[in-house]
Structure formats: structure tokens, C-alpha cells
Design a protein around this motif. Structure first.
Motif: not given
Length: 117
Positions: A23-29, A58-74
Motif C-alpha cells: 500500500x502506498x500513501x502520501x502521493x498520487x499513486x 513487465x516480468x523477469x524471465x525467471x518468473x514469467x508464467x508463475x507470477x502476476x503483478x497487478x494494481x488497484x489505483x483506487x
């Protein structure tokens, strides 16, 4: 003051899954490219995955297909869903925020992920 707080690390068996949150605070995420980095003992910190404010990833080759990054701007949140974990994924995972134009970097305190064989 920009602050990043990670959570969700822990101990998991090989083949298991974990989800990290930041979680990020103090800025425009939405102005920040968010990234997850990791640092294993004796190794340099390396980028695992990143996501722009618009959702490009964007993913490092070592994690492609195993890791998923996502974000919720709200919610000012970024996530890293990790699956098929192996002992090689053991590291301290850090959340990073980089301003899309100014390239100013902010870091979280890190969360330990340990994968047992």
C-alpha cells in the motif's frame, strides 16, 4: 511523505503460492510505475515485475508464467501473486514506486519470502 508498506510474505512449501501486497500513501499513486524487487542473501537486488499506471506489465524471465503483478489505483495498492514457488524464489521482496517522469524512487521495508523444499 511517500510511504510504502508491504505485507503477505512468509514461509511456504515448494509448489505453493503467496500473494504480496503493498500500500502506498502520501502521493498520487497513478503517477508511479510500481515494481516488485527481490534480494536473496549475497545477491544483488533484482527486478521481479513492474506495472505502469495504465496497467502495462513487465516480468523477469525467471518468473514469467508463475507470477502476476497487478494494481488497484483506487486503493493505492499493488500486488504480486506468486505461484509454483521454488526455493530459488526465497528472498526479501521489496515494493518500489518510481515516478513515471521524474524517476524518483521510493522503497518499502521489504517482506521475507521463504520457500522450503
Amino acid at each position: 511523505q511517500v510511504q510504502l508498506v508491504e505485507s503477505g510474505g512468509g514461509l511456504v512449501q515448494a509448489g505453493g503460492s503467496l500473494r504480496l501486497s503493498c500500500v502506498v500513501s502520501g502521493t498520487i499513486f497513478s503517477l508511479y510505475v510500481m515494481g516488485w524487487y527481490r534480494q536473496a542473501p549475497g545477491k544483488q537486488r533484482q527486478l521481479v515485475a513492474s506495472i505502469t499506471g495504465g496497467g502495462s506489465t513487465n516480468y523477469a524471465d525467471s518468473v514469467k508464467g508463475r507470477f502476476t503483478i497487478s494494481r488497484d489505483n483506487a486503493k493505492n495498492m499493488v500486488y504480486l501473486q506468486m505461484s509454483s514457488l521454488s526455493p530459488e524464489d526465497t528472498a526479501v521482496y521489496y515494493c518500489n514506486a518510481r515516478h513515471y517522469r521524474l524517476f524518483t524512487d521510493y522503497w518499502g521495508q521489504g517482506t521475507q519470502v521463504t520457500v522450503s523444499s
